[in-house]
Design an enzyme around this catalytic site. Structure first.
Site, PDB file in Angstrom:
ATOM      1  N   ASP A   1     -10.177   3.364   4.251  1.00 14.43           N
ATOM      2  CA  ASP A   1     -10.562   1.958   4.137  1.00 14.43           C
ATOM      3  C   ASP A   1     -12.084   1.830   4.066  1.00 14.43           C
ATOM      4  O   ASP A   1     -12.606   0.751   3.787  1.00 14.43           O
ATOM      5  CB  ASP A   1     -10.042   1.157   5.339  1.00 14.43           C
ATOM      6  CG  ASP A   1      -8.878   0.253   4.956  1.00 14.43           C
ATOM      7  OD1 ASP A   1      -8.707  -0.012   3.750  1.00 14.43           O
ATOM      8  OD2 ASP A   1      -8.150  -0.184   5.872  1.00 14.43           O
TER       9      ASP A   1
ATOM     10  N   GLN B   1      -4.189  -1.361   9.786  1.00 15.41           N
ATOM     11  CA  GLN B   1      -4.177  -2.668   9.140  1.00 15.41           C
ATOM     12  C   GLN B   1      -4.800  -3.737  10.043  1.00 15.41           C
ATOM     13  O   GLN B   1      -4.434  -3.867  11.210  1.00 15.41           O
ATOM     14  CB  GLN B   1      -2.735  -3.054   8.761  1.00 15.41           C
ATOM     15  CG  GLN B   1      -2.615  -4.354   8.009  1.00 15.41           C
ATOM     16  CD  GLN B   1      -3.291  -4.350   6.633  1.00 15.41           C
ATOM     17  OE1 GLN B   1      -3.164  -3.392   5.870  1.00 15.41           O
ATOM     18  NE2 GLN B   1      -4.011  -5.420   6.326  1.00 15.41           N
TER      19      GLN B   1
ATOM     20  N   LYS C   1       0.841  -1.211   0.000  1.00 14.23           N
ATOM     21  CA  LYS C   1       0.000   0.000   0.000  1.00 14.23           C
ATOM     22  C   LYS C   1       0.871   1.254   0.000  1.00 14.23           C
ATOM     23  O   LYS C   1       0.648   2.193  -0.743  1.00 14.23           O
ATOM     24  CB  LYS C   1      -0.936  -0.014   1.223  1.00 14.23           C
ATOM     25  CG  LYS C   1      -2.034  -1.064   1.101  1.00 14.23           C
ATOM     26  CD  LYS C   1      -2.798  -1.257   2.407  1.00 14.23           C
ATOM     27  CE  LYS C   1      -3.777  -2.423   2.268  1.00 14.23           C
ATOM     28  NZ  LYS C   1      -4.493  -2.730   3.514  1.00 14.23           N
TER      29      LYS C   1
END
Ligand code: NAD
Length: 291
Positions: A119, A96, A52
């Site tokens: 996200d 994460q 990412k």
């Protein structure tokens, strides 16, 4: 058979974003900035976060990796999140998953500023998505929708069967597919671990999205001739012939199923890179909304 190549498509979309960054971020304008919080040393999470960050660097974003040990308390993590929320230089950030067991994922999710929630997991963004309002969408479902759109896969009036009902993939992708939108307007069946006659359901599907986390679950005899199959699964299976001792396979038996379908996404190189591209796109959107 059309291969839905997530690497190729991602390169194209990321180039478009890179061009926008170059055009917009000149003189005094700083580039978009993504932060990633990584707790513990889960090897898969480390790889995801690395990819990412790398994708952000490639398009010209700034990025910050915040690494904390597995022993980090929930309070400490909430403090990190509070700092990120307050920092005007950070446009978006991710925490994460999975988190260590002692940390309540829901509490962490709720603490994230929805405007920086690239996200798309915060209930505020999830709710807006469910209502069909513009919002930051969860990255994997958004990546799937981008893939369907860019490859001109018709979804309107089609029967989609989504295998899996998780909050991060199955449920949101089912919502997006059924929305009055393009792509969208599909008739969607959500299947899960308690679904009866799953194979029969799958055989009725024009489009199957497999997101259950079971290696090579979907077999050729469960798929109609000419269907479209999107494989979300990322599963490590032992493979002593590789240096790492494992390899990645999807939730679809690619060898069998690819013989029968009109289009299919591979693993690796399908939904995985599209998820990262969606995250990059969300970061761009979070940034440009403020600018
Ligand atoms: P999850 O474990 O949270 O959910 C799995 C879902 O599958 C559940 O809803 C469960 O009811 C359903 N299920 C389990 N067994 C089933 C069965 N026999 N029949 C029908 N449904 C069944 O998983 P998740 O987080 O949604 O992830 C699913 C897969 O997608 C995993 O392999 C994961 O690694 C992968 N994934 C990939 C990406 C990406 O970027 N490509 C992102 C997220 C998840």
């Amino acid at each position: 058979m059309l291969l839905l190549d997530g690497n190729k498509l991602s390169a194209l979309i990321r180039k478009e974003i890179q061009d926008k960054v170059r055009l917009f971020c000149q003189n005094d304008v700083r580039p978009p900035h993504l932060a990633a919080v990584l707790i513990g040393d889960n090897p898969a999470s480390q790889t995801y976060v690395r990819n990412k960050i790398r994708a952000c660097d490639e398009v010209g974003f700034a990025s910050t990796l915040i690494k904390k040990p597995a022993s980090t308390t929930q309070e400490e993590l909430l403090h990190v999140i509070d700092n990120l929320n307050r920092n005007p230089e950070i446009d978006g950030y991710i925490v994460q998953l999975p988190l260590p067991r002692h940390i309540d994922e829901h509490a962490v999710n709720l603490a994230i500023d929805p405007a920086k929630d690239v996200d798309g997991f915060h209930p505020f963004n999830f709710g807006k998505m469910a209502l069909g309002l513009p919002s930051l969408l969860p990255a994997t479902p958004m990546g799937i929708m981008m893939m369907l759109e860019r490859y001109h896969i018709e979804t309107e009036g089609k029967h989609c069967v989504v295998l899996g009902r998780s909050n991060i993939v199955g449920t949101p992708v089912a919502l997006l597919l059924s929305k009055k939108a393009k792509p969208g307007n599909a008739t969607v069946t959500i299947a899960h671990s308690k679904t009866c006659n799953l194979a029969g359901l799958c055989r009725q599907a024009d489009i199957i999205v497999a997101a259950l986390g079971i290696p090579r679950f979907l077999k050729a005899d469960m798929v109609r001739e000419g269907a479209v199959v999107i494989d979300v699964g990322i599963n490590r299976i032992d493979d002593p012939t590789t240096n790492r001792g494992f390899r990645l396979v999807g939730d679809v038996d690619f060898e069998e199923v690819s013989q029968k379908v009109s289009a299919i996404s591979p693993v690796p190189g399908g939904v995985g890179p599209m998820t990262i591209t969606a995250l990059v796109e969300n970061t761009w959107r979070a940034f440009s909304k403020k600018s």
